[in-house]
Design a protein around this motif. Sequence first.
Motif, mmCIF file in Angstrom:
data_model
loop_
_atom_site.group_PDB
_atom_site.id
_atom_site.type_symbol
_atom_site.label_atom_id
_atom_site.label_comp_id
_atom_site.label_asym_id
_atom_site.label_seq_id
_atom_site.Cartn_x
_atom_site.Cartn_y
_atom_site.Cartn_z
ATOM 1 N N ASN A 299 0.809 -1.220 0.000
ATOM 2 C CA ASN A 299 0.000 0.000 0.000
ATOM 3 C C ASN A 299 0.843 1.273 0.000
ATOM 4 O OD1 ASN A 299 0.878 0.049 2.659
ATOM 5 N ND2 ASN A 299 -1.106 -0.590 3.497
ATOM 6 N N ALA A 300 2.166 1.123 -0.102
ATOM 7 C CA ALA A 300 3.051 2.286 -0.257
ATOM 8 C C ALA A 300 4.355 1.798 -0.878
ATOM 9 C CB ALA A 300 3.319 2.961 1.082
ATOM 10 N N ILE A 301 4.952 2.676 -1.709
ATOM 11 C CA ILE A 301 6.255 2.347 -2.287
ATOM 12 C C ILE A 301 7.215 3.493 -1.964
ATOM 13 C CG2 ILE A 301 5.310 0.906 -4.112
ATOM 14 C CD1 ILE A 301 6.689 4.314 -5.011
ATOM 15 N N GLY A 302 8.508 3.204 -2.053
ATOM 16 C CA GLY A 302 9.507 4.232 -1.785
ATOM 17 C C GLY A 302 10.805 3.930 -2.512
ATOM 18 N N TYR A 303 11.717 4.887 -2.455
ATOM 19 C CA TYR A 303 13.017 4.699 -3.101
ATOM 20 C C TYR A 303 14.018 5.615 -2.413
ATOM 21 C CZ TYR A 303 15.630 2.753 -7.045
ATOM 22 O OH TYR A 303 16.487 2.011 -7.825
ATOM 23 N N LEU A 304 15.216 5.078 -2.142
ATOM 24 C CA LEU A 304 16.303 5.863 -1.562
ATOM 25 C C LEU A 304 17.345 6.124 -2.645
ATOM 26 C CD1 LEU A 304 16.756 4.053 1.890
ATOM 27 C CD2 LEU A 304 15.483 6.157 1.403
ATOM 28 N N PHE A 305 17.510 7.407 -2.985
ATOM 29 C CA PHE A 305 18.465 7.795 -4.023
ATOM 30 C C PHE A 305 19.758 8.312 -3.387
ATOM 31 C CE2 PHE A 305 14.396 8.165 -6.253
ATOM 32 C CZ PHE A 305 14.688 7.495 -7.436
ATOM 33 N N PRO A 306 20.876 8.218 -4.116
ATOM 34 C CA PRO A 306 22.141 8.770 -3.603
ATOM 35 C C PRO A 306 22.089 10.294 -3.563
ATOM 36 C CG PRO A 306 22.395 8.021 -5.868
ATOM 37 C CD PRO A 306 21.036 7.571 -5.430
ATOM 38 N N ASP A 307 23.104 10.900 -2.949
ATOM 39 C CA ASP A 307 23.172 12.365 -2.871
ATOM 40 C C ASP A 307 23.093 12.974 -4.270
ATOM 41 O OD1 ASP A 307 23.476 11.958 -0.210
ATOM 42 O OD2 ASP A 307 25.596 12.532 -0.124
#
Length: 662
Positions: A299-307
Amino acid sequence: MTRRAIGVASLLLTAFMAGLLSVVLLAQVPPAGTRIVNSAAATYYFEGRRYRVVSNEAEVYVLPVYGISITPDGTESAPGMIQDLPPGATASFPYLLTNTGNADDRYSLTTVVGTHTFAPGDIHIVWDKNGNGLPDPGEPAITQTPLLKMGESIPLLVVYDVPVSARTGDYAFVDLQGISVADATKTDVQNVHEAVVTEAAAIRLTKSAIPVQVAWGGVVTWHIAGKNIGALTAHGVTTLVDGTPVTGIAVGDDIPAYADGNRYVAGSLSGVPVGTPMWSTDGGVTWTATEPSDPDTVNAIGYLFPDMEPGQEFSLTYKMRVKSPAGLLINEASAAYDSGGGNVRTVKANGSVFILNPDPVIGPWTYPLGDAPGDTYTSDSGLVMTRTDDLTETPYAYAGDTADFVNTIRNVGNITQPINVSLDPSTNLPAGYVVTFSYYGGGPLSDTNGDGIPDVGTVLPGQDVNIMVNVHVPLDAELGDNSGDHWNAVIRIAGAADPHLSDLTTDRIDEIRGYWRLHKQVDRDTARYGDLLTYTMTFKNASQYPIDNAQITDRLDHGLQQPEFITNGVINNENGAGSITVSASYSQTDHSITWDVTSPGGIVPPGFKGTLIVKARVVIEESELEHKLPVPMVRNFFSAIGDVTPPGGTTRHLFQVSNRVA
């Protein structure tokens, strides 16, 4: 997240939810020019039978009413949107303008710069045709919208330059205002946003849907893009993933309208540049880097991107299957980052998709979605109706009576249209049954749009219409449950805009019961003048009620002489114990025999079956025959009448059969 960022998030969510609500309410307004037809009806009982009278039809035509809505709303004390922007940047603030009237309209647009410490340069309004929140090549600057139909929306951008001379902390409040071209009294103001100058990192986030319109049940791709438009590097924040701290610019997006059935499509989440994808099954409270085996739980998605260095960009996409109600669906994504010196900022972006669903639905009374729980109600005529899923059924109806069902039609789509009503070919009612449609509590359906099919008139998105389906059972209907298939009137509805989009519901009579059941046979098919004919007549009370004041009649053809034998006296029950007594009389005037039941009350008990015999000779000469063409013949009519008192009152039932001999 700073206190200010929390406030901004709340304002954005409130403003866009208010905008969504205005669209939903708008759907209940009849379009200009709509013809509303109304009539009254009265139901009454006389001698146990239900009668219905209907008035004339009254017509009303809806006049145009104009309206406008621009979202998000905002004031200088509570701006609808806030963006951090570096000196020399181009500001781009997205808005949605909706025609809230019931007629086509255009809208003039202006911007008003309020309190400010920097002067926005080259301020203009852009038609954001692809809805991505950015001014793209080919997207025109406008001062007036194109013609918008009732309920139609257009995405807009307020675009301007931040001067290179602006300093950190400078700000400007700008209000987008609109006015109806058709009615200058209809305006929308106080749609204020705030631009704040910063020389730290600044992520600009946008969100868009591909396609911008999707059919219910289809798939939409959400695209979220970010760019560091600031002067410093945007650093990541710490997020727990599978219980382990992971650092990155954290982009998050709840699956919009998950509770209404929208679902993440397995394997569709991706990001550029490569980082850490995340999924959540609890609305973002906890995250995992492994996609769940059941995608429907996401029910939720996310993403961690570099600086992100100044000027660097990132993007993520995922797909969603649409099952939420028709209309405009607005979704909000966010990105959290460190703008420098440990100052965590959160930026938000809204995207929208318009869900198309022109389908009307029909089901049992008050359950148009076909999800009836198995409850019961009593019809106007006293029949007990059970509603289960998409079926309305009554345990029985009697030959000669009418079963009155009530169905509910709902326009679950977002198209205002007439809805046609007809009997589907899968109906298994034999010839002789008559099915009619009327408004529940009103008159019969008519053809309001001239397509040759009865309809319920113009139905607004979300509107319910109750109709009565009267199934008249002929007197000579076959009794029983139709070998277990029962007697089904399958009702079909279809929107006039697209007749191929239809829905069905079934109104069922489980069993046909009778009052009188008569059978008459003669001992030969052909006879000569002067021959003696023997007529054997059986009668049965096929109902569960006693028949009072019973009388049985056999009208002889004038081609027969006066009877030589007539059954009289005690008649035994061929279906069990018991008997009745009849008194036979012959009338020379109309050449008929009448058997009055002289047992107490003139009662024929439920299930009683008896036999009567009449013997009579054919006349001697052809000139005495009543029927000479196409061939000389004699015909007899055998009938029975009596009073029955089921729920609803006493009724008198007549049944008749005939035969002939050539």
